[in-house]
Design an enzyme around this catalytic site. Structure first.
Site, PDB file in Angstrom:
ATOM      1  N   THR A  68      -5.296   0.509   2.246  1.00  0.00           N
ATOM      2  CA  THR A  68      -6.563   0.829   2.913  1.00  0.00           C
ATOM      3  C   THR A  68      -6.314   1.284   4.352  1.00  0.00           C
ATOM      4  OG1 THR A  68      -7.690  -0.801   1.533  1.00  0.00           O
ATOM      5  CG2 THR A  68      -8.835  -0.084   3.536  1.00  0.00           C
ATOM      6  N   HIS A 140      -2.403   3.619  -7.259  1.00  0.00           N
ATOM      7  CA  HIS A 140      -1.319   2.639  -7.305  1.00  0.00           C
ATOM      8  C   HIS A 140      -0.328   2.977  -8.414  1.00  0.00           C
ATOM      9  CE1 HIS A 140      -2.938   0.132  -4.243  1.00  0.00           C
ATOM     10  NE2 HIS A 140      -3.946  -0.346  -4.943  1.00  0.00           N
ATOM     11  N   ARG A 164       5.750  -2.224   1.774  1.00  0.00           N
ATOM     12  CA  ARG A 164       5.708  -3.416   2.621  1.00  0.00           C
ATOM     13  C   ARG A 164       6.775  -4.401   2.166  1.00  0.00           C
ATOM     14  NH1 ARG A 164       0.208  -7.247   2.979  1.00  0.00           N
ATOM     15  NH2 ARG A 164       0.740  -8.396   4.891  1.00  0.00           N
ATOM     16  N   PHE A 291     -11.618  -9.353   1.550  1.00  0.00           N
ATOM     17  CA  PHE A 291     -10.679  -8.325   1.109  1.00  0.00           C
ATOM     18  C   PHE A 291      -9.538  -8.196   2.117  1.00  0.00           C
ATOM     19  CE2 PHE A 291      -9.287  -3.863   1.209  1.00  0.00           C
ATOM     20  CZ  PHE A 291      -8.898  -3.686  -0.110  1.00  0.00           C
TER      21      PHE A 291
END
Length: 723
Positions: A68, A140, A164, A291
């Site tokens: 995001t 994704h 990440r 979220f």
């Protein structure tokens, strides 16, 4: 699309049924090695045949890796920071292409007629297909399950991939799945699923490496969440360049603020709170949460057991071995934090005043030698009269010159035996040869050109490597012209400040000394455009037109781990100048900023603070060692050049250490013999020694290492510069 579908083992399947409670998802299956919901099979052909457009922008990722954040950054950059249009929910502006594969949404609609489910959830593939250009698309999906036109390169939209640290990803994904789906079971159960590649879109490393292998493609940008956390402005600038956008300093500052975690979490257009309530009702989750949770790095240190940490680290080592993909805990060099240096230096006072300099001597401490102080007077142009210097447009350089302490000066005299240097002095806080003063005004008034290309560095940080890379890219890989010595193609502007070359010529009439050494400033000034110029000068001693931005040529700065730089500089100075004294003596000089062009960190940070300028590219030696094609690609983009895959491969080979060391045009062996005769050095060795990283581990004592590390921490604290 050809699908190879496998079932999980009974043990894993039983664990998944216990943990996952979404009533509309069905079981998970392995599709071409990737964990996906059963519903995926029904949409596989629609995804495979999706019509990609060349002006699309895709953000691809494994879940909970900063997707995001990356989406909002990309959308804002591509849309010229249109914050008004950005008030539309990100899910509308940047739809999630494959979300309809997550469950049976038509069945959800039928079972929950009172809940409105957006069309981008019910039929995400068709919704995305019908969005007008330019489309911004999130997915994704791993690379091997992307639409065929993307995989084959038939269409070449921009692709940004974000990754990440795997342990933090696992933790964030766990909390996310608990909140949205009411995930059952313990965190340890979740970790077992993650490590067994049994979470949706797993295996994690296969996902990341699928995109990592494509990073040399010109239409793919590979980003790390940790880099966004440590230095968001740098990542924004990098992404803007990739998207063909230029941001002003104010725009960069504005977007950095807009993308801060606090602002994102409070922004209803991106925090997805409008979806959370509905999805939780559909999945019947009773778990509270947001979220956007914390966004912090290294959560695993407090949330994972030592056993789980070791299992993750072992799996990471096995998957990343030989891939050249590194994370902080894998990098050979991983210390420090960085940021902006003093912004006063380089302020364009020269644009409205002239400096009139005078000298006096003033003692600085009892027992120490006096220092030479330059006092200045700033006059407006109206008060200048008819000064000869002013008529010729010349300005005196403001120099504050200091001598070293007696102890340091004695050590330097013992170690340095260069007969034509006239010692070392501190000029505006930097250690320079005594002969520098004579050339200061010529450097200050050097006429810069906008089409110059400058390679700037502290000595022994990869300068020659960078020069050859830059010259080859800018010269369209003209290897034939590249046979001319690099010292002629890419002269060292300040080389003749390092000694009294006029005296050297008189004292050694039998030795031919090239003009680019004897009078490097005039030699460089008279080169035809475009000029390629090397300098070791710190930013605050560069020519005035560069410092003030009056001229804006391309500047590439290269830096290297301080300990490896120290070692390489030591061997270099021994070979070329016959440096006396021990390695420990040299380290003491280095740490006290008493080697030429020091202080090291002040030098690096002077350029680091300018990294947001569009005409400056800041590179690291370690990145060149770990992923040379990526750095070549990045530099080519900066220089406005496009390299084909074959050209990228060819230049990577040309720049290998073995080829550089064997290349007479760049290995400087033609100069070594003459310089050693001039300096009377008896030490054998090559200009290019071994080029390896982490030499300090075998060459430095634990005490010296600790001193360097402490010194580095003190200098980099708060700077956001990391190694």
């Amino acid at each position: 699309m050809h699908l190879q579908v496998e079932q999980f083992s009974d043990e894993i399947k039983d664990l998944m049924k216990t943990v996952y409670q979404n009533p509309f998802r069905g079981d998970f299956v392995k599709v071409n090695g990737v964990t996906l919901p059963e519903k995926y099979e029904k949409l596989a052909d629609a995804i495979e045949n999706f019509q990609v457009r060349d002006d699309d922008v895709w953000v691809c990722s494994f879940p909970k890796t900063g997707t995001t954040w990356a989406q909002e950054m990309v959308w804002c950059i591509a849309n010229d920071l249109d914050y008004e249009r950005a008030k539309v929910p990100l899910t509308d502006r940047f739809p999630y292409f494959d979300i309809s594969t997550h469950g049976d949404f038509p069945a959800m609609v039928e079972a929950n007629p009172g809940i409105q489910i957006p069309s981008q959830l019910v039929d995400s593939v068709n919704y995305t297909a019908n969005v007008p250009s330019p489309r911004f698309i999130k997915t994704h999906l791993p690379f091997n399950l992307l639409p065929r036109q993307l995989r084959t390169g038939e269409k070449r939209p921009k692709i940004i991939y974000i990754v990440r640290n795997v342990k933090d990803t696992c933790i964030s994904y766990y909390h996310f799945t608990r909140i949205l789906e009411g995930l059952q079971g313990s965190f340890e159960d979740w970790c077992n699923l993650f490590l067994n590649d049994a979470v949706m879109y797993g295996p994690f490393w296969k996902h990341a490496l699928g995109y990592w292998k494509k990073r040399i493609d010109e239409n793919l940008l590979f980003l790390k969440y940790e880099d966004m956390k440590k230095d968001l402005p740098w990542v924004i600038k990098k992404t803007a360049t990739f998207l063909g956008k230029n941001l002003t300093t104010d725009q960069l500052s504005s977007l950095t603020e807009h993308l801060s975690f606090e602002t994102m979490k409070a922004n209803p257009a991106v925090n997805n709170e409008h979806l959370i309530y509905g999805i939780k009702k559909l999945t019947q989750s009773k778990v509270d949460g947001k979220f956007m949770r914390s966004g912090e790095m290294n959560q695993w240190k407090s949330e994972m057991s030592p056993d789980i940490i070791e299992r993750f680290d072992q799996q990471t080592r096995e998957n990343l071995e030989g891939t050249r993909l590194y994370f902080k805990n894998k990098r050979p060099l991983s210390r420090a934090a960085n940021v902006v240096n003093n912004a006063v230096e380089g302020v364009p006072l020269w644009s409205f005043a002239i400096v009139i300099a005078s000298l006096r001597h003033e003692p600085i401490a009892p027992g120490n030698k006096p220092r030479k102080i330059v006092t200045v007077q700033l006059l407006p142009p109206s008060a200048l009269g008819r000064s000869t210097d002013v008529k010729r447009g010349k300005i005196r350089m403001h120099l504050q010159i200091e001598r070293f302490s007696d102890e340091l000066e004695d050590m330097m005299k013992t170690m340095y035996n260069h007969p034509f240097r006239n010692g070392l002095i501190k000029v505006n806080g930097f250690t320079m040869p005594g002969t520098y003063e004579k050339s200061a005004d010529a450097i200050e008034n050097f006429q810069v050109r906008d089409d110059d290309v400058w390679a700037c560095s502290f000595p022994k940080t990869g300068t020659t490597w960078t020069q050859e890379m830059v010259w080859c890219i800018a010269s369209d890989l003209d290897y034939e012209r590249g046979k001319v010595p690099l010292t002629e193609r890419f002269p060292h502007l300040d080389l003749s400040t390092r000694a009294d070359f006029s005296a050297i010529v008189k004292a050694n009439p039998e030795i031919h000394i090239p003009r680019e050494m004897v009078d490097s400033i005039n030699y460089t000034a008279n080169l035809p455009s475009p000029r390629f110029i090397k300098t070791h000068l710190p930013f605050n001693l560069l020519p005035r037109q560069l410092r003030t931005g009056e001229k804006r040529p391309k500047i590439i700065y290269i830096v290297r781990n301080a300990k490896d730089t120290c070692i390489s500089y030591y061997h270099f100075t021994r070979i070329l100048e016959g440096l006396q004294g021990s390695f420990e003596d040299w380290c003491n000089l280095f740490l006290q900023d008493a080697v030429m062009y020091g202080p090291f960190w002040k030098h690096a940070l002077g350029y680091w603070e300018k990294r947001v300028e569009k005409n400056l590219l800041f590179l690291k030696y370690e990145d060149m060692k770990q992923d040379l094609p990526m750095v070549i690609k990045k530099t080519a983009t900066f220089l406005g050049k496009n390299l084909t895959t074959d050209q990228l491969s060819s230049l990577t080979e040309h720049l290998s250490f073995e080829n550089m060391k064997a290349n007479p045009a760049v290995n400087n062996e033609h100069l070594i013999y003459g310089i050693k005769k001039l300096t009377q050095s008896k030490v054998d060795g090559k200009f290019m020694r071994n080029g390896e990283m982490n030499q300090w581990k075998s060459e430095m004592s634990p005490d010296i290492i600790e001193r360097f590390d402490q010194w580095t921490r003190e200098n980099l604290k708060g700077t956001r510069l990391y190694f």
